[in-house]
Write a protein that holds these residues in place. Structure first.
Motif, PDB file in Angstrom:
ATOM      1  N   THR A 134       2.016  14.298  -6.272  1.00 35.35           N
ATOM      2  CA  THR A 134       1.131  14.720  -5.391  1.00 35.35           C
ATOM      3  C   THR A 134      -0.325  14.793  -5.603  1.00 35.35           C
ATOM      4  O   THR A 134      -0.599  15.935  -6.298  1.00 35.35           O
ATOM      5  N   GLY A 135      -1.373  14.067  -5.198  1.00 35.68           N
ATOM      6  CA  GLY A 135      -2.477  14.135  -5.656  1.00 35.68           C
ATOM      7  C   GLY A 135      -3.404  13.827  -4.472  1.00 35.68           C
ATOM      8  O   GLY A 135      -3.179  12.982  -3.871  1.00 35.68           O
ATOM      9  N   SER A 136      -4.549  14.451  -4.306  1.00 33.04           N
ATOM     10  CA  SER A 136      -5.522  14.221  -3.565  1.00 33.04           C
ATOM     11  C   SER A 136      -6.991  14.237  -3.822  1.00 33.04           C
ATOM     12  O   SER A 136      -7.257  15.116  -4.840  1.00 33.04           O
ATOM     13  N   VAL A 168       2.640  18.186  -9.910  1.00 31.32           N
ATOM     14  CA  VAL A 168       3.690  17.376 -10.496  1.00 31.32           C
ATOM     15  C   VAL A 168       4.689  18.430 -10.703  1.00 31.32           C
ATOM     16  O   VAL A 168       4.745  19.345 -11.313  1.00 31.32           O
ATOM     17  N   THR A 169       6.014  17.855 -10.446  1.00 32.15           N
ATOM     18  CA  THR A 169       7.404  18.498 -10.736  1.00 32.15           C
ATOM     19  C   THR A 169       8.070  17.822 -11.409  1.00 32.15           C
ATOM     20  O   THR A 169       8.288  16.384 -11.053  1.00 32.15           O
ATOM     21  N   TRP A 170       8.677  18.167 -12.413  1.00 32.14           N
ATOM     22  CA  TRP A 170       9.556  17.283 -13.478  1.00 32.14           C
ATOM     23  C   TRP A 170      10.859  17.965 -13.686  1.00 32.14           C
ATOM     24  O   TRP A 170      10.887  19.102 -14.222  1.00 32.14           O
ATOM     25  N   ASP A 171      11.786  17.490 -13.245  1.00 33.98           N
ATOM     26  CA  ASP A 171      13.351  17.946 -13.472  1.00 33.98           C
ATOM     27  C   ASP A 171      13.731  17.284 -14.710  1.00 33.98           C
ATOM     28  O   ASP A 171      14.379  16.015 -14.744  1.00 33.98           O
ATOM     29  N   SER A 197       1.355  10.092  -2.976  1.00 36.46           N
ATOM     30  CA  SER A 197       2.462  10.772  -3.544  1.00 36.46           C
ATOM     31  C   SER A 197       3.327   9.656  -3.873  1.00 36.46           C
ATOM     32  O   SER A 197       3.355   8.805  -3.359  1.00 36.46           O
ATOM     33  N   ASP A 198       4.192  10.129  -4.849  1.00 40.91           N
ATOM     34  CA  ASP A 198       5.307   9.091  -5.242  1.00 40.91           C
ATOM     35  C   ASP A 198       6.234   9.792  -6.109  1.00 40.91           C
ATOM     36  O   ASP A 198       6.055  11.216  -6.573  1.00 40.91           O
ATOM     37  N   SER A 199       7.399   9.325  -6.360  1.00 37.50           N
ATOM     38  CA  SER A 199       8.529   9.851  -7.190  1.00 37.50           C
ATOM     39  C   SER A 199       9.076   8.904  -8.204  1.00 37.50           C
ATOM     40  O   SER A 199       9.141   7.828  -7.701  1.00 37.50           O
ATOM     41  N   TRP A 200       9.540   9.193  -9.361  1.00 37.00           N
ATOM     42  CA  TRP A 200      10.210   8.367 -10.658  1.00 37.00           C
ATOM     43  C   TRP A 200      11.099   9.028 -11.126  1.00 37.00           C
ATOM     44  O   TRP A 200      11.459  10.149 -10.994  1.00 37.00           O
ATOM     45  N   MET A 204       5.702   3.675   1.639  1.00 39.43           N
ATOM     46  CA  MET A 204       6.707   2.703   1.286  1.00 39.43           C
ATOM     47  C   MET A 204       7.659   3.453   0.631  1.00 39.43           C
ATOM     48  O   MET A 204       7.786   3.436  -0.812  1.00 39.43           O
ATOM     49  N   GLY A 205       8.665   3.873   1.181  1.00 40.18           N
ATOM     50  CA  GLY A 205       9.599   4.897   0.504  1.00 40.18           C
ATOM     51  C   GLY A 205       9.056   6.222   0.228  1.00 40.18           C
ATOM     52  O   GLY A 205       8.400   7.031   0.719  1.00 40.18           O
ATOM     53  N   ASN A 206       9.441   6.337  -1.413  1.00 43.01           N
ATOM     54  CA  ASN A 206       8.724   7.305  -2.158  1.00 43.01           C
ATOM     55  C   ASN A 206       7.355   7.273  -2.150  1.00 43.01           C
ATOM     56  O   ASN A 206       6.611   8.331  -2.378  1.00 43.01           O
ATOM     57  N   SER A 207       6.784   6.164  -2.069  1.00 41.82           N
ATOM     58  CA  SER A 207       5.461   6.060  -2.511  1.00 41.82           C
ATOM     59  C   SER A 207       4.589   6.137  -1.330  1.00 41.82           C
ATOM     60  O   SER A 207       4.889   5.360  -0.173  1.00 41.82           O
ATOM     61  N   ARG A 208       3.564   6.990  -1.120  1.00 50.40           N
ATOM     62  CA  ARG A 208       2.692   7.120  -0.016  1.00 50.40           C
ATOM     63  C   ARG A 208       1.342   7.392  -0.002  1.00 50.40           C
ATOM     64  O   ARG A 208       0.829   8.128  -1.210  1.00 50.40           O
ATOM     65  N   ILE A 209       0.685   6.550   0.581  1.00 49.22           N
ATOM     66  CA  ILE A 209      -0.821   6.775   0.191  1.00 49.22           C
ATOM     67  C   ILE A 209      -1.567   6.936   1.662  1.00 49.22           C
ATOM     68  O   ILE A 209      -1.108   6.394   2.815  1.00 49.22           O
TER      69      ILE A 209
END
Length: 969
Positions: A371-373, A420-423, A360-363, A276-281
């Motif tokens: 991203t987590g598994s 987790v990456t955070w700019d 995985s997702d981005s905000w 779903m765009g940036n959101s992935r399951i």
């Protein structure tokens, strides 16, 4: 258990389908009227905010991908164009910069008459211009040191997976769970630049359909800290990045399958992905007893307790199709030999139940990415194995070891990892990488072993029963912080790492051993000396490693960059092992055995500083660095012999050099040289006897020093724009001093060891020692080109390898040299999706030489020829065939092989969209499958014959899930 698992996965899948369908209805554009509007924006350099003139802008309509618009930026970095009203994916490219893509929730909305996307920032990336090949649809694009394959240039059948696709690509091979590219093991597979179920390459390749793939990128990924600073630290890992098609990034895809066949064989599975765009399951589930396994390299103790107690794993060598690697067990000790049961070649009869979840997702405008598994599996294994091993003793004498064993084990494994990456802003960023593994294993094994002198004179024989219960956990975490100063190129970054392990084991050992004079047959009345063991051993190993690194970079001149770094690391280890004998009077395990028990503490502390310089030119990128490391090793032991390990200090210079050179368009050269040190593990230091196999004993060595290694690699890539060819040549080398090898005593008479333990005649005792002279050098060549007259691609491969492995046998040095030459080809069709075939051939010729017994030098040959065919006819009928011919010569009359493995199935596509299929399959149609492996070590050659899955049939049903919102009819 299997029914509940399948039902749970089915309900989850149905709910996700309904959710996706509801989301699709909510986002439908009710307007079918085309109306042109204006869109404008500006493109700037993300570092100094200067305009990028000539950047290329592409916009692809979200629902109608045939509507594509292009423009370029002016001298001020501005662009403006007219296009139809709607939502668009925007792609910005500029030579020397990373491609910028806005899609999904960030897709451009051109809904007003005047639309402004604002300022787009592009970061520096590729340093070398793209080289694109045109004409006959060529597979390759070379961008610097990255090979970019066009998936559309490879025609595969509609049901093909990503693994089926990459098999056709030059320089990439797939053998079991092992994927190699350009002669190196692929350590990571990304999907659109994101982690997918951690770093297990097989999960992504087997569960993503080929039809959603746009491109495959193959490159050497730098470490996270190096990617942030721009200063290559040499810690690279071979990586494949799967770039999906834009129209597949919103929707659901996957497959569900089930089957049942002869001998009560079955399989159930589900793989579904919700994008779903940036959101992935992603959800994966499987249950089967047909040896389909989905493990990763992290399953360390999965099979260690079930390993055959044959003392394998000492030394390093090359086998028929796999390496016999240095031994390590549940905790790196000799308590198990995982190298004999690598997940890539899990032998025996296996039943597997597994469940995996990935999200995985981005905000925050793509500034915060997650991203987590989670992966869980239960595996049951039964192995029946026969071992024939020949040891090198001296110029006149050798010894045989024969072993017949059975083992069964059950392993439970939980794996969790995140990235987790955070700019935080344009000057500060954070990366957090936690990981945890929880494991437990129960196993029992039975073994019958004997040692014989040349001429089959019996020296000893032993019957052993072994039961174990293992458990453990591992946690590791990494936190990287980076700050960018106002001056371009000036940065400071830190990296904090922590690793904690706790492994516990409980085992029971019952053994009867008989020892003979070795000059006759005990059946003729020779007296035997017998030993009986009935023991219980309880052990715990706790280790932790804490390290930190700080790095500063400063620009020097127009093209130079200076880097200074400092690293401190402390590794602490504690190992306790208590062994007790059975006491008949009290009927309990109460007799303490000091020689078989251990209590050891150790610490390894390092300080390392380095200074490096990077010089970047129009065609080259050169890095030079010099480091200095001071390390100290301390420890103390309570028993079997109380002592305090004298502090040992090590000083080493650690130089490093790297060069990337763009020879001309389409041709590049890369060279790497680096040095490193490796400390001994705590279990290699503990001086406690492992008698789980009474005739093959082992122990650690508290006098070990760390080893010092030199590594070099040189690789040449060439892509020819006229002939559509791809050529790769590479050479790799590793040379070590103070290499941690093996010292083995093969007793010609009863011998008292230094720790007071009695070694019976004919038995063996081994422990690690430092040796000089280890070398491992190999080369790899790949040449790929199209055969247009049959619309196919041909890839040729070849290689040479030399391994020099030193060891001590009865105090004398033996050098085992293994020379290997290999070559092969794969011809893969590119005709149509309905006809998919490949023909492959691989062969290797091995020469083994050792200095102690030249008359035992051995040459052996192995080859594998294979054909794959998938044929779709009459629109909905499918025939598939997979035939492999295996031949091995030089192993001896009992182990030479010549057999054909033929798997075949016949199916029919179902439903109007052909998404369903019912299939009848036969595995090993000719009933010839067997499993024989040769391993070459530093002081022996062995052949292993293991039980294997044989002929069975299965009737199965498969349904492919496809629901893309952007997909056009």
């Amino acid at each position: 258990m299997r029914v509940k698992l399948l039902l749970t996965l089915f309900l989850i899948n149905i709910s996700l389908i309904l959710s996706a369908q509801r989301g699709e209805r909510q986002h439908r554009d009710p307007s079918g009227i085309r109306e042109e509007v204006t869109l404008k924006g500006v493109v700037l350099d993300s570092y100094d905010k200067t305009p990028l003139a000539g950047a290329h802008i592409s916009l692809i309509h979200f629902r109608d991908t045939t509507r594509i618009y292009h423009t370029v930026t002016n001298d001020e970095g501005e662009f403006s164009l007219s296009l139809d009203r709607g939502r668009y994916t925007l792609k910005a490219t500029f030579v020397g910069y990373q491609t910028l893509v806005l899609y999904g929730d960030q897709a451009v909305r051109a809904t007003s008459n005047q639309n402004d996307v604002g300022t787009l920032f592009m970061a520096e990336g590729a340093d070398i211009d793209e080289v694109e090949i045109t004409g006959y649809r060529t597979a390759a694009i070379l961008r610097g040191d990255t090979l970019d394959f066009d998936a559309q240039a490879f025609k595969v059948n509609p049901d093909a997976s990503a693994e089926d696709l990459i098999r056709r690509m030059p320089g990439i091979t797939v053998e079991g769970d092992r994927v190699t590219a350009q002669g190196e093991d692929v350590r990571r597979v990304l999907v659109d630049g994101r982690e997918f179920f951690g770093d297990d390459p097989s999960i992504a390749l087997r569960n993503l359909p080929a039809e959603i793939i746009d491109r495959i990128e193959v490159y050497d990924r730098m470490s996270d800290q190096a990617e942030l600073t721009g200063f290559d630290d040499g810690q690279r890992s071979k990586t494949i990045n799967i770039v999906t098609r834009l129209d597949s990034r919103r929707g659901q895809f996957g497959r569900a399958y089930s089957g049942y066949g002869g001998d009560e064989r079955y399989q159930l599975g589900l793989a579904t992905n919700i994008f779903m765009g940036n959101s992935r399951i992603s959800i994966l589930g499987m249950s089967n007893n047909v040896n389909e396994q989905n493990f990763s390299r992290e399953d360390i103790i999965s099979l260690s307790a079930g390993a055959i107690r044959g003392g394998r794993g000492s030394g390093m060598g090359r086998g028929m199709g796999r390496a016999a690697q240095a031994g390590g067990g549940f905790d790196g000790s000799t308590m198990g030999h995982v190298s004999d049961y690598r997940i890539t070649a899990q032998h025996g009869d296996n039943t597997t139940h597994a469940l995996g979840l990935n999200y995985s997702d981005s905000w925050l405008d793509n500034n915060l990415n997650f991203t987590g598994s989670y992966f869980f599996n239960i595996s049951d294994n039964f192995t029946d194995q026969f071992t024939d091993r020949q040891y090198y003793l001296d110029e006149t004498e050798n010894q045989h070891y024969l072993e017949d064993s059975e083992s069964s084990s059950r392993n439970n494994n939980h794996r969790m990892n995140m990235r987790v990456t955070w700019d935080v802003d344009d000057k500060n960023s954070l990366i957090f990488l936690p990981r945890m593994t929880l494991q437990s294993n129960t196993a029992d094994s039975y073994m019958n072993a004997m040692n014989l002198l040349e001429g089959h004179n019996l020296l000893s024989m032993s019957e052993t029963a072994y039961d174990s219960d293992l458990s453990g956990y591992n946690y590791s975490g990494s936190l990287i912080y980076r700050h960018r100063f106002k001056r371009t190129g000036r940065t400071i970054s830190t990296n904090f790492n922590a690793n904690f392990n706790n492994n516990q084991s409980l085992y029971y050992l019952d053994a009867i051993s008989d020892y003979f004079a070795g000059e006759g047959d005990p059946g003729y009345g020779e007296d035997a000396l017998s030993d009986f063991l009935q023991q219980k051993s309880d052990s715990e190993t706790v280790s932790s490693t804490l390290s930190s690194n700080i790095t500063f970079t400063e620009p020097l001149g127009e093209n130079g960059l200076l880097q200074a770094s400092y690293n401190i690391s402390r590794a602490t280890n504690k190992n306790d092992r208590i062994t007790n004998n059975w006491d008949p009077e009290s009927e309990s395990y109460r007799d303490f055995e000091a020689e078989l028990s251990n209590s050891l503490r150790s610490q390894y502390l390092t300080h390392r500083g380095s200074v490096g310089y990077r010089l970047r030119g129009e065609k080259y990128n050169l890095t030079l660095e010099m480091g200095y490391q001071h390390a100290s090793l301390t420890g103390d032991q309570e028993f079997p012999q109380p002592f305090e390990l004298t502090k040992r200090d090590f000083q080493n210079f650690l130089p490093r050099a790297m060069l990337t050179y763009d020879i001309e368009r389409g041709k590049s050269l890369r060279f790497i040289y680096r040095t490193s040190t490796r400390p001994p593990a705590v279990t290699q230091l503990q001086e406690v006897v492992d008698n789980s196999n009474p005739v093959l004993l082992s122990s650690g060595n508290p006098d070990l020093d760390h080893s010092y290694s030199h590594f070099f690699m040189s690789r040449y890539n060439a892509v020819n724009t006229e002939t559509s060819t791809n050529f790769i040549a590479a050479i790799f080398g590793n040379i070590s001093s103070d290499y941690i090898g093996n010292s083995t005593i093969i007793a010609r008479a009863d011998t008292i060891l230094a720790n007071g333990y009695l070694l019976r005649k004919g038995s063996q005792f081994s422990q690690p020692v430092n040796l000089d002279g280890f070398s491992n050098i190999r080369s790899h060549l790949t040449y790929g080109f199209p055969l247009r007259f049959i619309r196919s691609n041909l890839n040729l491969t070849s290689g040479l390898a030399w391994v020099r492995n030193p060891s001590l046998i009865n105090g004398r040095t033996n050098i085992a040299n293994t020379y290997t030459t290999s070559g092969g080809f794969i011809l893969s069709s590119n005709i149509s999706p309905d006809i998919d075939f490949s023909v492959s051939y691989n062969a290797s010729y091995n020469m083994v030489e050792n200095t102690l017994q030249p008359h035992l030098d051995n040459d052996y040959f192995s080859q594998r020829t294979g054909t794959r065919l998938s044929f779709i006819f009459l629109n909905n009928w499918v025939f598939r065939s997979d035939v492999s011919h295996v031949m091995q010569r030089g192993l001896g009359d009992d182990f030479d092989q010549d057999f054909i493995l033929w798997n075949m199935n016949f199916g029919r596509k179902l439903f109007n969209d052909n998404l369903g299929e019912i299939t009848f399959s036969i595995f090993d149609l000719l009933d010839q499958n067997n499993n024989i492996i040769r391993n070459v070590s530093d002081f022996y050659v062995e052949d292993l014959r293991t039980n294997q899955l044989t002929r069975f049939f299965m009737l199965s049903f498969t349904y492919n899930l496809r629901n893309f919102r952007g997909q056009q009819s």
